[in-house]
Design an enzyme around this catalytic site. Sequence first.
Site, mmCIF file in Angstrom:
data_model
loop_
_atom_site.group_PDB
_atom_site.id
_atom_site.type_symbol
_atom_site.label_atom_id
_atom_site.label_comp_id
_atom_site.label_asym_id
_atom_site.label_seq_id
_atom_site.Cartn_x
_atom_site.Cartn_y
_atom_site.Cartn_z
ATOM 1 N N ASN A 9 17.407 40.258 84.588
ATOM 2 C CA ASN A 9 18.675 40.417 84.853
ATOM 3 C C ASN A 9 19.052 42.016 85.354
ATOM 4 O OD1 ASN A 9 21.758 41.290 84.846
ATOM 5 N ND2 ASN A 9 21.846 40.403 82.623
ATOM 6 N N ARG A 96 19.679 36.511 86.726
ATOM 7 C CA ARG A 96 20.970 36.356 86.903
ATOM 8 C C ARG A 96 21.419 36.817 88.218
ATOM 9 N NH1 ARG A 96 24.796 40.884 84.951
ATOM 10 N NH2 ARG A 96 26.756 40.039 84.994
ATOM 11 N N HIS A 184 30.840 36.482 84.152
ATOM 12 C CA HIS A 184 30.271 36.596 82.905
ATOM 13 C C HIS A 184 30.198 35.190 82.435
ATOM 14 C CE1 HIS A 184 32.555 40.706 82.658
ATOM 15 N NE2 HIS A 184 31.369 40.826 82.945
ATOM 16 N N ARG A 244 35.660 50.200 86.758
ATOM 17 C CA ARG A 244 36.497 49.617 87.743
ATOM 18 C C ARG A 244 37.693 49.236 87.127
ATOM 19 N NH1 ARG A 244 32.589 44.399 87.274
ATOM 20 N NH2 ARG A 244 31.411 45.703 86.015
ATOM 21 N N MET A 287 32.816 53.626 76.186
ATOM 22 C CA MET A 287 34.040 53.786 75.263
ATOM 23 C C MET A 287 33.434 54.534 74.081
ATOM 24 S SD MET A 287 36.807 52.738 74.283
ATOM 25 C CE MET A 287 37.343 51.458 75.211
ATOM 26 N N HIS A 335 30.684 46.250 69.040
ATOM 27 C CA HIS A 335 30.301 47.170 68.381
ATOM 28 C C HIS A 335 31.615 48.279 68.108
ATOM 29 C CE1 HIS A 335 26.419 46.223 70.210
ATOM 30 N NE2 HIS A 335 26.171 46.352 69.283
ATOM 31 N N GLU A 382 22.706 36.134 77.073
ATOM 32 C CA GLU A 382 22.711 35.686 78.400
ATOM 33 C C GLU A 382 21.242 35.191 78.837
ATOM 34 O OE1 GLU A 382 25.918 38.345 80.887
ATOM 35 O OE2 GLU A 382 24.268 39.298 80.009
#
Length: 396
Positions: A9, A96, A184, A244, A287, A335, A382
């Site tokens: 990935n 991916r 996603h 974004r 974040m 989280h 994934e």
Amino acid sequence: MKKSLLVINAGSSSIRFAQFELAAGALPVRGMRGHIEGLGRAPQLIVQDRLGGCVTQRALDPGGDPAADHASALVALFDCIAGPDWPDGPHAVAHRIVHGGPAFVHPVRVTPDVLAQLQELVPLAPLHQPHGLAALRAAAARWPEVPQIACFDTAFHATRSPVEQAFALPLPLRDAGIRRYGFHGLSYEYIAGVLPLHLGALASGRVVVAHLGNGASLCAMRGRKSVATTMGMTPLDGLMMGTRCGRIDPGAVLHLIRGLGMTPDEVETLLYKHSGLLGTSGISGDMRVLEASSEPAAGFAIDLYVHAITRELGAMVALLGGLDALVFTAGIGEHSARIRERVCRDAAWLGIELSGGANEAAETRISTPRSRASAWVIPTHEARVIAHQASALLAI
């Protein structure tokens, strides 16, 4: 001899990989796994065994050219894989690939023609598609006789209605591929697969999954199939993200070009790399950094992020005709108790009653027993979905 599968990935700042052992009629068993992080800055290669023990952790030579960084990182990864723990290398490599366009709604074995078609989709996912294809080419060059499998983030959303996929544009443009694809999908497919383990019969009901990470989107599911999603033709649409912008008036984009004199390349860089949490805070797109900051701009960015989720969640629920469960997944979703608490508080009108203790502890169910609509935290995986898809395609 056991057959082995390498899952890759490749992103803009990191490359994740996992080894799986494959056997006829059996589920893939995960072996080594790891990642290369800090590409473009101070890249580090980290490899773990199947129990999570550290096999390798070392710095890679940093470069100045991001493309060169990725290339050297892939060489280091392949050299590690070709070591004594895996002397024969992989029997197949699965990747991916973010954008499959209208043609690819199932995993495919990559041929030169397939690769050429995927290359044409680079403008629709400029942050992601080039790196996925570069990893594919590098693996094919390293192991030219080994099958290369492409698994697509857009494929899960092929079940949506033609109306949900369409923009209000002339038919020839829709036929030319200008439509909503959604992304996603590999994450959503994993969550859809494990929902019955947690929700029981409600797994087939009206479920919204919130994939909240550096990239973020919502997916409305019914019968564990995609009904609607917030991302559109590109991974730029929908929710506000790390860097974004998310949903924006197309007229604003035209004004950036015509009114402010920005070039299309400058607009692309602005919307993909300098907007979102980073752009609105002026501090960080992470974040964790914003939640730890006392700066008003950090608080404003978080407020805007939650507002975007609340707004889009309402749209998803409207299309489902109600809500039975809300699932949080991915980095922020798994989280950040603070983000989950604020989203659930704003969704109280949908019947969600949050359990503060369960949320702080990141338990699987974070809503109270009397909550009319339940709320959950379910980690995504994934790589396991890619391994399942590849093994099915190869009929191993």
